[in-house]
Design a protein around this motif. Structure first.
Motif, PDB file in Angstrom:
ATOM      1  N   ASP A 121       0.817  -1.211   0.000  1.00 15.18           N
ATOM      2  CA  ASP A 121       0.000   0.000   0.000  1.00 15.18           C
ATOM      3  C   ASP A 121       0.852   1.262   0.000  1.00 15.18           C
ATOM      4  O   ASP A 121       0.426   2.308  -0.497  1.00 15.18           O
ATOM      5  CB  ASP A 121      -0.927   0.013   1.217  1.00 15.18           C
ATOM      6  CG  ASP A 121      -1.998  -1.073   1.145  1.00 15.18           C
ATOM      7  OD1 ASP A 121      -2.296  -1.535   0.021  1.00 15.18           O
ATOM      8  OD2 ASP A 121      -2.520  -1.465   2.203  1.00 15.18           O
ATOM      9  N   HIS A 174       2.090   3.350  -3.578  1.00 14.88           N
ATOM     10  CA  HIS A 174       1.346   4.480  -4.145  1.00 14.88           C
ATOM     11  C   HIS A 174       1.834   5.786  -3.534  1.00 14.88           C
ATOM     12  O   HIS A 174       1.991   6.794  -4.234  1.00 14.88           O
ATOM     13  CB  HIS A 174      -0.153   4.294  -3.910  1.00 14.88           C
ATOM     14  CG  HIS A 174      -0.988   5.371  -4.524  1.00 14.88           C
ATOM     15  ND1 HIS A 174      -1.180   6.608  -3.919  1.00 14.88           N
ATOM     16  CD2 HIS A 174      -1.684   5.421  -5.698  1.00 14.88           C
ATOM     17  CE1 HIS A 174      -1.953   7.350  -4.678  1.00 14.88           C
ATOM     18  NE2 HIS A 174      -2.263   6.664  -5.766  1.00 14.88           N
ATOM     19  N   LYS A 183      -3.060  -2.323  -9.569  1.00 11.15           N
ATOM     20  CA  LYS A 183      -4.356  -1.688  -9.322  1.00 11.15           C
ATOM     21  C   LYS A 183      -4.179  -0.304  -8.708  1.00 11.15           C
ATOM     22  O   LYS A 183      -4.844   0.658  -9.108  1.00 11.15           O
ATOM     23  CB  LYS A 183      -5.202  -2.566  -8.406  1.00 11.15           C
ATOM     24  CG  LYS A 183      -6.634  -2.095  -8.196  1.00 11.15           C
ATOM     25  CD  LYS A 183      -7.402  -3.102  -7.361  1.00 11.15           C
ATOM     26  CE  LYS A 183      -8.882  -2.738  -7.273  1.00 11.15           C
ATOM     27  NZ  LYS A 183      -9.119  -1.449  -6.614  1.00 11.15           N
ATOM     28  N   SER A 184      -3.273  -0.182  -7.751  1.00 11.39           N
ATOM     29  CA  SER A 184      -3.100   1.100  -7.065  1.00 11.39           C
ATOM     30  C   SER A 184      -2.442   2.156  -7.941  1.00 11.39           C
ATOM     31  O   SER A 184      -2.655   3.358  -7.742  1.00 11.39           O
ATOM     32  CB  SER A 184      -2.272   0.903  -5.787  1.00 11.39           C
ATOM     33  OG  SER A 184      -0.916   0.609  -6.093  1.00 11.39           O
TER      34      SER A 184
END
Length: 241
Positions: free
Chosen positions: A71, A74, A123-124
């Motif tokens: 996470d 990003h 995806k991020s």
């Protein structure tokens, strides 16, 4: 061929092997880099070695088995470049075991590193790549052509990665994003050396692909005119043992 100078790239598994070779190629082409990997000291040495390239290079220790680490990627892009042109997924893990003797945890580990982590990262970062009409390269494996005994977990994770990559391409081509999967054969890396040791097979790196071979291939793909897209590329050693 298009110039990559001044573009921004994120590279996983950059601390050694194929990832290190790709980092060197991109930096020499004038690409600004964020490198992520498990060994922070190796990443630092690569940055120091590439200091003469006059590009911005940043590195971070990222454990692909920890979703909280994924996470953060990003945030790394947002706080440094706030844009992204190139995403190269190179990190991977290979562990051998027979199905009958293996555990669910062993399967989950290889699925996490080889499939789920690239999925989460991609995806991020898609908003950045849509904005730049960028490129994504996945370093997969030739194991999908010939699955081997004791590699069921690894093969499953790489088949899953291919399925994701193929669907992703169909979704994002319309946004101007190119998606390529590369399937290298035996390459002279520490992973391949360990595999030969475990199977009691003589390790002959001179008979294998070299990491620079893969890096040169990635560079060629990225430099193609935007009228073309290589979807899948299989590369194997020229010398046959």
């Amino acid at each position: 061929m298009i110039s990559l100078k001044g573009q921004y790239a994120l590279l996983t598994g950059a601390s050694s092997g194929i990832g290190k070779a790709i980092a060197q190629q991109l930096a020499h082409e004038g690409v600004n880099l964020i490198m992520v990997g498990r060994d922070i000291s190796k990443l630092q040495k690569i940055k120091e070695y590439l200091g003469e390239c006059n590009v911005y290079i940043e590195y971070h220790k990222v454990d692909l088995t920890v979703n909280e680490d994924l996470d953060k990627i990003h945030d790394y892009i947002s706080s440094s470049f706030n844009k992204l042109d190139i995403l190269v997924h190179n990190a991977g893990i290979l562990q051998r075991n027979q199905i009958e003797k293996s555990s669910l945890l062993e399967l989950e580990l290889q699925i996490q590193v080889n499939f789920k982590a690239p999925y989460i990262i991609t995806k991020s970062l898609l908003p950045f790549l849509k904005e730049s009409k960028g490129q994504i390269v996945f370093i997969n494996s030739s194991v999908i052509q010939r699955p081997n005994a004791s590699l069921s977990h690894y093969s499953s994770s790489k088949f899953a990665l291919k399925g994701f990559t193929d669907s992703l391409r169909e979704e994002v081509n319309a946004d101007g994003i190119r998606v390529t999967s590369i399937y290298p054969g035996k390459t002279a890396t520490s992973m391949q050396e360990q595999l030969h040791l475990e199977t009691n097979v003589s390790y002959k790196p001179h008979m294998m692909l070299q990491t620079k071979d893969i890096a040169n291939t990635v560079l060629h793909i990225l430099q193609l005119p935007k009228t073309a897209e290589i979807t899948d590329l299989y590369i194997r050693p020229m010398k046959k043992s």
